[in-house]
Motif scaffolding. Structure first.
Motif, PDB file in Angstrom:
ATOM      1  N   MET A 143       0.798  -1.184   0.000  1.00 17.04           N
ATOM      2  CA  MET A 143       0.000   0.000   0.000  1.00 17.04           C
ATOM      3  C   MET A 143       0.854   1.267   0.000  1.00 17.04           C
ATOM      4  O   MET A 143       0.532   2.198  -0.725  1.00 17.04           O
ATOM      5  CB  MET A 143      -0.908  -0.029   1.215  1.00 17.04           C
ATOM      6  N   TYR A 144       1.934   1.294   0.802  1.00 19.91           N
ATOM      7  CA  TYR A 144       2.827   2.442   0.807  1.00 19.91           C
ATOM      8  C   TYR A 144       4.097   2.101   0.065  1.00 19.91           C
ATOM      9  O   TYR A 144       4.561   0.970   0.090  1.00 19.91           O
ATOM     10  CB  TYR A 144       3.190   2.851   2.241  1.00 19.91           C
ATOM     11  N   GLU A 145       4.667   3.105  -0.587  1.00 24.81           N
ATOM     12  CA  GLU A 145       5.942   2.933  -1.296  1.00 24.81           C
ATOM     13  C   GLU A 145       7.073   2.891  -0.268  1.00 24.81           C
ATOM     14  O   GLU A 145       7.143   3.744   0.609  1.00 24.81           O
ATOM     15  CB  GLU A 145       6.120   4.118  -2.251  1.00 24.81           C
ATOM     16  N   PRO A 146       7.971   1.932  -0.347  1.00 22.62           N
ATOM     17  CA  PRO A 146       9.083   1.894   0.614  1.00 22.62           C
ATOM     18  C   PRO A 146      10.037   3.079   0.390  1.00 22.62           C
ATOM     19  O   PRO A 146      10.194   3.564  -0.729  1.00 22.62           O
ATOM     20  CB  PRO A 146       9.772   0.566   0.323  1.00 22.62           C
ATOM     21  N   ILE A 147      10.684   3.514   1.458  1.00 22.15           N
ATOM     22  CA  ILE A 147      11.649   4.612   1.376  1.00 22.15           C
ATOM     23  C   ILE A 147      12.927   4.068   0.751  1.00 22.15           C
ATOM     24  O   ILE A 147      13.489   3.081   1.206  1.00 22.15           O
ATOM     25  CB  ILE A 147      11.930   5.190   2.776  1.00 22.15           C
ATOM     26  N   ARG A 148      13.386   4.732  -0.294  1.00 20.17           N
ATOM     27  CA  ARG A 148      14.557   4.238  -1.022  1.00 20.17           C
ATOM     28  C   ARG A 148      15.803   5.093  -0.814  1.00 20.17           C
ATOM     29  O   ARG A 148      16.864   4.749  -1.291  1.00 20.17           O
ATOM     30  CB  ARG A 148      14.236   4.184  -2.506  1.00 20.17           C
ATOM     31  N   THR A 149      15.675   6.198  -0.146  1.00 18.67           N
ATOM     32  CA  THR A 149      16.834   7.057   0.093  1.00 18.67           C
ATOM     33  C   THR A 149      17.275   6.929   1.541  1.00 18.67           C
ATOM     34  O   THR A 149      16.498   6.520   2.407  1.00 18.67           O
ATOM     35  CB  THR A 149      16.498   8.534  -0.200  1.00 18.67           C
ATOM     36  N   LYS A 150      18.521   7.305   1.785  1.00 24.68           N
ATOM     37  CA  LYS A 150      19.039   7.273   3.152  1.00 24.68           C
ATOM     38  C   LYS A 150      18.376   8.359   3.973  1.00 24.68           C
ATOM     39  O   LYS A 150      18.024   9.414   3.465  1.00 24.68           O
ATOM     40  CB  LYS A 150      20.547   7.547   3.153  1.00 24.68           C
ATOM     41  N   SER A 151      18.221   8.087   5.237  1.00 29.82           N
ATOM     42  CA  SER A 151      17.674   9.113   6.121  1.00 29.82           C
ATOM     43  C   SER A 151      18.733  10.204   6.317  1.00 29.82           C
ATOM     44  O   SER A 151      19.919   9.996   6.065  1.00 29.82           O
ATOM     45  CB  SER A 151      17.300   8.516   7.475  1.00 29.82           C
ATOM     46  N   VAL A 152      18.296  11.332   6.767  1.00 32.74           N
ATOM     47  CA  VAL A 152      19.217  12.447   7.006  1.00 32.74           C
ATOM     48  C   VAL A 152      20.264  12.047   8.037  1.00 32.74           C
ATOM     49  O   VAL A 152      21.442  12.361   7.905  1.00 32.74           O
ATOM     50  CB  VAL A 152      18.439  13.706   7.462  1.00 32.74           C
ATOM     51  N   ASP A 153      19.874  11.335   9.061  1.00 34.63           N
ATOM     52  CA  ASP A 153      20.819  10.910  10.089  1.00 34.63           C
ATOM     53  C   ASP A 153      21.912  10.023   9.507  1.00 34.63           C
ATOM     54  O   ASP A 153      23.078  10.147   9.855  1.00 34.63           O
ATOM     55  CB  ASP A 153      20.106  10.153  11.212  1.00 34.63           C
ATOM     56  N   ARG A 154      21.567   9.152   8.629  1.00 38.62           N
ATOM     57  CA  ARG A 154      22.562   8.256   8.029  1.00 38.62           C
ATOM     58  C   ARG A 154      23.442   9.004   7.031  1.00 38.62           C
ATOM     59  O   ARG A 154      24.609   8.684   6.884  1.00 38.62           O
ATOM     60  CB  ARG A 154      21.858   7.095   7.342  1.00 38.62           C
ATOM     61  N   MET A 155      22.896  10.015   6.359  1.00 34.47           N
ATOM     62  CA  MET A 155      23.684  10.778   5.398  1.00 34.47           C
ATOM     63  C   MET A 155      24.747  11.596   6.124  1.00 34.47           C
ATOM     64  O   MET A 155      25.869  11.732   5.661  1.00 34.47           O
ATOM     65  CB  MET A 155      22.790  11.709   4.573  1.00 34.47           C
ATOM     66  N   GLN A 156      24.428  12.157   7.282  1.00 40.75           N
ATOM     67  CA  GLN A 156      25.384  12.949   8.039  1.00 40.75           C
ATOM     68  C   GLN A 156      26.545  12.103   8.512  1.00 40.75           C
ATOM     69  O   GLN A 156      27.654  12.591   8.648  1.00 40.75           O
ATOM     70  CB  GLN A 156      24.705  13.620   9.218  1.00 40.75           C
ATOM     71  N   ALA A 157      26.325  10.857   8.761  1.00 42.16           N
ATOM     72  CA  ALA A 157      27.386   9.977   9.224  1.00 42.16           C
ATOM     73  C   ALA A 157      28.445   9.761   8.140  1.00 42.16           C
ATOM     74  O   ALA A 157      29.560   9.363   8.433  1.00 42.16           O
ATOM     75  CB  ALA A 157      26.806   8.643   9.665  1.00 42.16           C
ATOM     76  N   ASP A 158      28.111  10.042   6.872  1.00 43.65           N
ATOM     77  CA  ASP A 158      29.059   9.866   5.785  1.00 43.65           C
ATOM     78  C   ASP A 158      30.100  10.986   5.719  1.00 43.65           C
ATOM     79  O   ASP A 158      31.117  10.848   5.056  1.00 43.65           O
ATOM     80  CB  ASP A 158      28.327   9.817   4.436  1.00 43.65           C
ATOM     81  N   TYR A 159      29.858  12.102   6.393  1.00 42.88           N
ATOM     82  CA  TYR A 159      30.764  13.243   6.338  1.00 42.88           C
ATOM     83  C   TYR A 159      31.635  13.279   7.586  1.00 42.88           C
ATOM     84  O   TYR A 159      31.145  13.041   8.693  1.00 42.88           O
ATOM     85  CB  TYR A 159      29.974  14.553   6.225  1.00 42.88           C
ATOM     86  N   PRO A 160      32.916  13.619   7.423  1.00 45.38           N
ATOM     87  CA  PRO A 160      33.763  13.722   8.619  1.00 45.38           C
ATOM     88  C   PRO A 160      33.360  14.946   9.444  1.00 45.38           C
ATOM     89  O   PRO A 160      33.052  15.997   8.887  1.00 45.38           O
ATOM     90  CB  PRO A 160      35.167  13.879   8.052  1.00 45.38           C
ATOM     91  N   HIS A 161      33.317  14.779  10.710  1.00 47.90           N
ATOM     92  CA  HIS A 161      32.965  15.867  11.613  1.00 47.90           C
ATOM     93  C   HIS A 161      34.174  16.222  12.463  1.00 47.90           C
ATOM     94  O   HIS A 161      34.952  15.359  12.839  1.00 47.90           O
ATOM     95  CB  HIS A 161      31.794  15.479  12.510  1.00 47.90           C
ATOM     96  N   ARG A 162      34.303  17.511  12.735  1.00 52.03           N
ATOM     97  CA  ARG A 162      35.392  17.960  13.593  1.00 52.03           C
ATOM     98  C   ARG A 162      34.877  18.038  15.022  1.00 52.03           C
ATOM     99  O   ARG A 162      33.713  18.337  15.268  1.00 52.03           O
ATOM    100  CB  ARG A 162      35.884  19.332  13.148  1.00 52.03           C
ATOM    101  N   SER A 163      35.799  17.839  15.936  1.00 53.57           N
ATOM    102  CA  SER A 163      35.454  17.960  17.345  1.00 53.57           C
ATOM    103  C   SER A 163      35.328  19.440  17.704  1.00 53.57           C
ATOM    104  O   SER A 163      35.742  20.329  16.947  1.00 53.57           O
ATOM    105  CB  SER A 163      36.541  17.314  18.207  1.00 53.57           C
ATOM    106  N   ARG A 164      34.788  19.701  18.864  1.00 51.80           N
ATOM    107  CA  ARG A 164      34.645  21.079  19.337  1.00 51.80           C
ATOM    108  C   ARG A 164      36.020  21.720  19.449  1.00 51.80           C
ATOM    109  O   ARG A 164      36.213  22.880  19.083  1.00 51.80           O
ATOM    110  CB  ARG A 164      33.933  21.097  20.685  1.00 51.80           C
TER     111      ARG A 164
END
Length: 123
Positions: free
Chosen positions: A1-22
Protein backbone atom coordinates in the motif's frame (compact mmCIF):
# COMPACT_ATOMS: atom_id res chain seq x y z
CA UNK A 1 0.00 0.00 0.00
CA UNK A 2 2.83 2.44 0.81
CA UNK A 3 5.94 2.93 -1.30
CA UNK A 4 9.08 1.89 0.61
CA UNK A 5 11.65 4.61 1.38
CA UNK A 6 14.56 4.24 -1.02
CA UNK A 7 16.83 7.06 0.09
CA UNK A 8 19.04 7.27 3.15
CA UNK A 9 17.67 9.11 6.12
CA UNK A 10 19.22 12.45 7.01
CA UNK A 11 20.82 10.91 10.09
CA UNK A 12 22.56 8.26 8.03
CA UNK A 13 23.68 10.78 5.40
CA UNK A 14 25.38 12.95 8.04
CA UNK A 15 27.39 9.98 9.22
CA UNK A 16 29.06 9.87 5.78
CA UNK A 17 30.76 13.24 6.34
CA UNK A 18 33.76 13.72 8.62
CA UNK A 19 32.97 15.87 11.61
CA UNK A 20 35.39 17.96 13.59
CA UNK A 21 35.45 17.96 17.35
CA UNK A 22 34.64 21.08 19.34
CA UNK A 23 38.35 21.50 20.10
CA UNK A 24 39.24 21.31 16.40
CA UNK A 25 36.61 23.93 15.59
CA UNK A 26 37.95 26.20 18.33
CA UNK A 27 41.51 25.73 17.03
CA UNK A 28 40.38 26.81 13.56
CA UNK A 29 38.51 29.79 14.97
CA UNK A 30 41.42 30.84 17.19
CA UNK A 31 43.91 30.53 14.34
CA UNK A 32 41.62 32.72 12.22
CA UNK A 33 41.39 35.44 14.86
CA UNK A 34 45.14 35.36 15.44
CA UNK A 35 45.77 35.53 11.68
CA UNK A 36 43.56 38.62 11.46
CA UNK A 37 45.43 40.11 14.43
CA UNK A 38 48.71 39.31 12.69
CA UNK A 39 47.63 41.17 9.56
CA UNK A 40 46.79 44.32 11.55
CA UNK A 41 49.94 43.97 13.65
CA UNK A 42 52.05 43.73 10.49
CA UNK A 43 50.22 46.74 9.08
CA UNK A 44 51.15 48.70 12.20
CA UNK A 45 54.78 47.65 11.71
CA UNK A 46 55.04 45.86 15.07
CA UNK A 47 57.56 43.22 14.03
CA UNK A 48 58.32 41.61 17.40
CA UNK A 49 54.63 41.26 18.27
CA UNK A 50 54.00 39.92 14.77
CA UNK A 51 56.57 37.18 15.27
CA UNK A 52 54.95 36.09 18.54
CA UNK A 53 51.51 35.98 16.94
CA UNK A 54 52.87 34.10 13.91
CA UNK A 55 54.34 31.45 16.24
CA UNK A 56 50.91 30.82 17.77
CA UNK A 57 49.22 30.66 14.36
CA UNK A 58 51.86 28.18 13.17
CA UNK A 59 51.34 26.06 16.30
CA UNK A 60 47.58 25.93 15.73
CA UNK A 61 47.69 25.37 11.97
CA UNK A 62 50.83 23.29 11.75
CA UNK A 63 52.28 25.67 9.13
CA UNK A 64 53.62 29.22 9.18
CA UNK A 65 51.05 31.89 8.31
CA UNK A 66 51.12 34.15 5.30
CA UNK A 67 52.41 37.56 6.30
CA UNK A 68 51.19 40.99 5.23
CA UNK A 69 54.09 42.53 3.33
CA UNK A 70 53.22 46.19 3.00
CA UNK A 71 52.21 49.05 5.22
CA UNK A 72 49.19 51.13 4.31
CA UNK A 73 48.26 54.71 5.00
CA UNK A 74 45.44 53.63 7.32
CA UNK A 75 44.96 55.71 10.45
CA UNK A 76 46.92 54.09 13.32
CA UNK A 77 44.04 54.77 15.72
CA UNK A 78 41.67 52.80 13.52
CA UNK A 79 44.20 49.97 13.28
CA UNK A 80 44.75 49.89 17.06
CA UNK A 81 40.96 49.77 17.65
CA UNK A 82 40.63 46.96 15.11
CA UNK A 83 43.54 45.05 16.66
CA UNK A 84 42.07 45.50 20.15
CA UNK A 85 38.72 44.09 19.04
CA UNK A 86 40.31 41.14 17.24
CA UNK A 87 42.56 40.38 20.23
CA UNK A 88 39.44 40.40 22.42
CA UNK A 89 37.76 37.81 20.21
CA UNK A 90 40.94 35.71 20.24
CA UNK A 91 41.03 35.92 24.03
CA UNK A 92 37.47 34.63 24.34
CA UNK A 93 38.18 31.64 22.08
CA UNK A 94 41.55 30.93 23.73
CA UNK A 95 39.91 30.95 27.14
CA UNK A 96 37.13 28.62 26.01
CA UNK A 97 39.64 26.10 24.70
CA UNK A 98 41.94 26.60 27.72
CA UNK A 99 44.90 27.70 25.58
CA UNK A 100 46.95 29.61 28.13
CA UNK A 101 49.69 30.75 25.73
CA UNK A 102 47.24 32.21 23.22
CA UNK A 103 45.11 33.76 25.98
CA UNK A 104 48.11 35.50 27.52
CA UNK A 105 49.26 36.75 24.13
CA UNK A 106 45.78 38.06 23.27
CA UNK A 107 45.44 39.81 26.64
CA UNK A 108 48.88 41.41 26.22
CA UNK A 109 47.95 42.63 22.74
CA UNK A 110 44.70 44.09 24.07
CA UNK A 111 46.67 46.00 26.71
CA UNK A 112 49.15 47.32 24.15
CA UNK A 113 46.47 48.49 21.74
CA UNK A 114 44.40 49.98 24.54
CA UNK A 115 47.43 51.93 25.77
CA UNK A 116 48.12 53.14 22.23
CA UNK A 117 44.62 54.60 22.10
CA UNK A 118 44.94 56.53 25.38
CA UNK A 119 45.70 60.24 25.12
CA UNK A 120 49.29 61.16 26.04
CA UNK A 121 49.73 61.52 29.81
CA UNK A 122 46.40 59.91 30.71
CA UNK A 123 47.32 57.23 33.26
Amino acid sequence: MYEPIRTKSVDRMQADYPHRSREEELDIQLAGHLSALLAVTDELGLDEAGERIAEQVARLRGAPPARHAGLTTADPGVLHRRAHAIAGRALVVAASRADTAAAILAAERMDVHSAALEPAGAH
